[in-house]
Design a protein around this motif. Structure first.
Motif, short mmCIF file in Angstrom:
data_model
loop_
_atom_site.label_atom_id
_atom_site.label_comp_id
_atom_site.label_asym_id
_atom_site.label_seq_id
_atom_site.Cartn_x
_atom_site.Cartn_y
_atom_site.Cartn_z
N SER A 2 -1.64 14.60 -20.84
CA SER A 2 -2.90 15.11 -20.29
C SER A 2 -2.85 15.19 -18.77
N SER A 19 -6.52 18.56 -21.72
CA SER A 19 -5.30 19.04 -22.35
C SER A 19 -4.79 20.23 -21.55
N GLU A 20 -3.59 20.67 -21.85
CA GLU A 20 -3.04 21.82 -21.12
C GLU A 20 -3.81 23.10 -21.41
N ASP A 21 -4.61 23.11 -22.48
CA ASP A 21 -5.44 24.27 -22.80
C ASP A 21 -6.85 24.16 -22.23
N THR A 24 -11.47 19.06 -22.85
CA THR A 24 -11.77 17.72 -22.35
C THR A 24 -11.36 16.67 -23.38
N LEU A 25 -10.49 15.77 -22.97
CA LEU A 25 -10.03 14.69 -23.85
C LEU A 25 -10.79 13.39 -23.60
N VAL A 64 -6.95 7.79 -23.63
CA VAL A 64 -6.04 8.90 -23.95
C VAL A 64 -4.63 8.39 -24.24
N ASP A 67 -2.54 10.88 -25.77
CA ASP A 67 -2.16 11.95 -24.85
C ASP A 67 -2.05 11.36 -23.45
N LYS A 450 3.19 23.10 -15.60
CA LYS A 450 2.53 23.42 -16.87
C LYS A 450 2.06 24.87 -16.92
#
Length: 508
Positions: A2, A19-21, A24-25, A64, A67, A450
């Motif tokens: 993350s 996340s890379e997309d 929100t984690l 996390v 991640d 990334k």
């Protein structure tokens, strides 16, 4: 893995792991309060900021574990600075952006260098909020602090030193000193010479997204992160919010809603026009390479906060969310215009006149006026200011259509509809309301590979969740009230100018 983005605000620190997309984690907030030892002074112990960073980072890291955090980036509000000695230890409190002690020094700067010349170099209109004026104030009023200071660091720069890293400043936060040449991207020799200062008293400027270094094992352990985690230089919160809203090029404008509402446009060159200077617009380095941002802003959310504190007890505010309280008021608000004229100037005005003597004004009260009427009247006043800022920004930065919205102030549906109608523009609500953190995460992601480019990152992570159209009928119904709003503010100029100066010397 993350991307952890931290946004150091004036009243709280927010941290979001993405996340890379762009999903929100985990998200955490840590609040703090500044002190005001004298009227016009706003200070805070740098240790409070450090404790906030430790708290949010540890909490996020614990949330996390599936991640793990791969990279950390720190951004911040502008203007706040920390004086440090040759060992990079703070030798005084952080002086915050809202601190207004250096009015006389700002006026002398304008006289010595010239208001127009300062704007040509820095993209800023002279004001006491900027660190340069306060540095000069320290030299006169606290010479022991000034003489002991080896460097005046930004807040992220100070936090970098606590992480064992160089105190870099990115170009966007450097731009907020009133001493940075935004075209050359270096400290202005002309301004520093006029102020008898040297570049060594300022942090080293670097592009946003620069890797400041990697965390040593002991410091990483304090943060709950892995040893060797890269730390990336973030930027000023408003350009970061613009990046997190996809504002890379001209024609797209972002707006973040909080204590202030700030509209941001991007351009390939700074908007250093006569119109921009007249409107006191800021135009300076973006966090995106070879781009500039132009800002128009005004105080807004603080008016809502004040009103809710006025009509609700502390217990009620703790038990209910701001959204719930506002929804209850909106449910009983009148359908059409209230006939009230309410200015949200609790902190004075910003663009175009930056009048610190301006105050919040409520005009048009009648015996039948209810709390819901007052609440909607505040939203109407904010919408009038928003429309004015949207027009000012277009005059200076060029044409645009929709505005991309983030921030907690976007919770009010009624407020959004009023803004869209009075500004005559579509409002696009971002999927991620924490656009500052998302923009900061993009900087972090690009730094560690990334994303291949800013455009590719925006394409991958920035999303609109909803669009609110501009209703022409609503706008027409408010024509008389918006005219009254403009007349009200201008007619009160004699009252504002008659107010006595409010500074710590008079109250001492």
């Amino acid at each position: 893995m993350s991307l952890l983005a931290v946004d150091m605000g004036t009243s709280s620190c927010k941290a979001v792991a993405f996340s890379e997309d762009g999903l929100t984690l985990a998200q955490k907030t840590y609040s703090y309060s500044p002190e005001s030892p004298h009227p016009s002074w706003i200070e805070m112990s740098p240790e409070k900021f450090w404790r906030a960073l430790l708290a949010v980072t540890r909490s996020i890291a614990a949330d996390v574990t599936s991640d793990p955090v791969e990279v950390l980036a720190i951004s911040s509000h502008g203007e706040t600075f920390v004086p440090v000695d040759s060992h990079q230890c703070a030798i005084g409190p952080a002086i915050l952006n809202a601190d207004n002690r250096a009015v006389a020094e700002a006026n002398r700067l304008a006289e010595a260098i010239g208001r127009v010349r300062l704007f040509e170099i820095t993209g800023l209109a002279v004001h006491s909020m900027y660190p340069l004026a306060k540095m000069l104030w320290l030299r006169v009023h606290q010479p022991d602090v000034f003489s002991s200071t080896a460097c005046f660091l930004t807040l992220p720069g100070y936090l970098l030193t606590r992480l064992g890293l160089p105190p870099y400043v990115d170009y966007s936060l450097a731009s907020r000193f009133l001493a940075f040449d935004i075209r050359k991207r270096t400290w202005s020799a002309e301004i520093l010479s006029a102020c008898e200062l040297c570049p060594e008293q300022f942090p080293t400027p670097v592009p946003a997204g620069t890797i400041a270094g990697k965390l040593a094992a002991d410091i990483a352990g304090d943060l709950g992160l892995r040893a060797g985690t890269p730390v990336v230089v973030g930027g000023h919160d408003q350009p970061c919010a613009a990046l997190g809203s996809g504002v890379l090029d001209p024609g797209r404008v972002s707006a973040s809603f909080g204590t202030y509402e700030c509209l941001v446009a991007a351009s390939e060159a700074p908007a250093l026009t006569e119109k921009a200077l007249t409107a006191n617009l800021n135009s300076y380095c973006h966090v995106v390479p070879d781009r500039y941002v132009t800002l128009a802003y005004f105080p807004s959310g603080i008016m809502i906060e004040w009103f809710l504190r006025l009509i609700h007890s502390a217990g009620e505010l703790l038990e209910s969310s701001v959204g719930e309280l506002c929804s209850a008021l909106e449910a009983h608000a009148p359908q059409g215009p209230t006939g009230l004229c309410i200015t949200p100037h609790l902190l004075g005005t910003s663009n175009p006149d930056f009048d610190p003597n301006a105050t919040g004004v409520i005009a048009g009260i009648r015996p039948t006026t209810s709390r819901s009427d007052l609440y909607k009247g505040i939203l109407e006043g904010i919408a009038c200011e928003f429309a004015n800022m949207a027009e000012l920004l277009q005059q200076a930065a060029g044409a645009y259509s929709g505005i991309y919205i983030s921030g907690g102030g976007g919770r009010s549906r009624l407020g959004l509809k009023l803004r869209a109608a009075l500004a005559g523009r579509e409002l696009h609500l971002m999927r991620c309301p924490e656009a500052v953190c998302l923009g900061t995460a993009i900087l972090a992601g690009i730094a560690v590979g990334k994303y291949s480019s800013f455009a590719q990152a925006v394409e991958r992570v920035v999303r609109v969740s909803e669009t609110i159209g501009s209703d022409a009928a609503t706008a027409q119904s408010y024509e008389a009230q918006t005219l009254q709003y403009r007349v009200l503010y201008s007619s009160l100029a004699p009252v504002r100018h008659a107010q006595p100066a409010y500074n710590y010397r008079r109250r001492k």
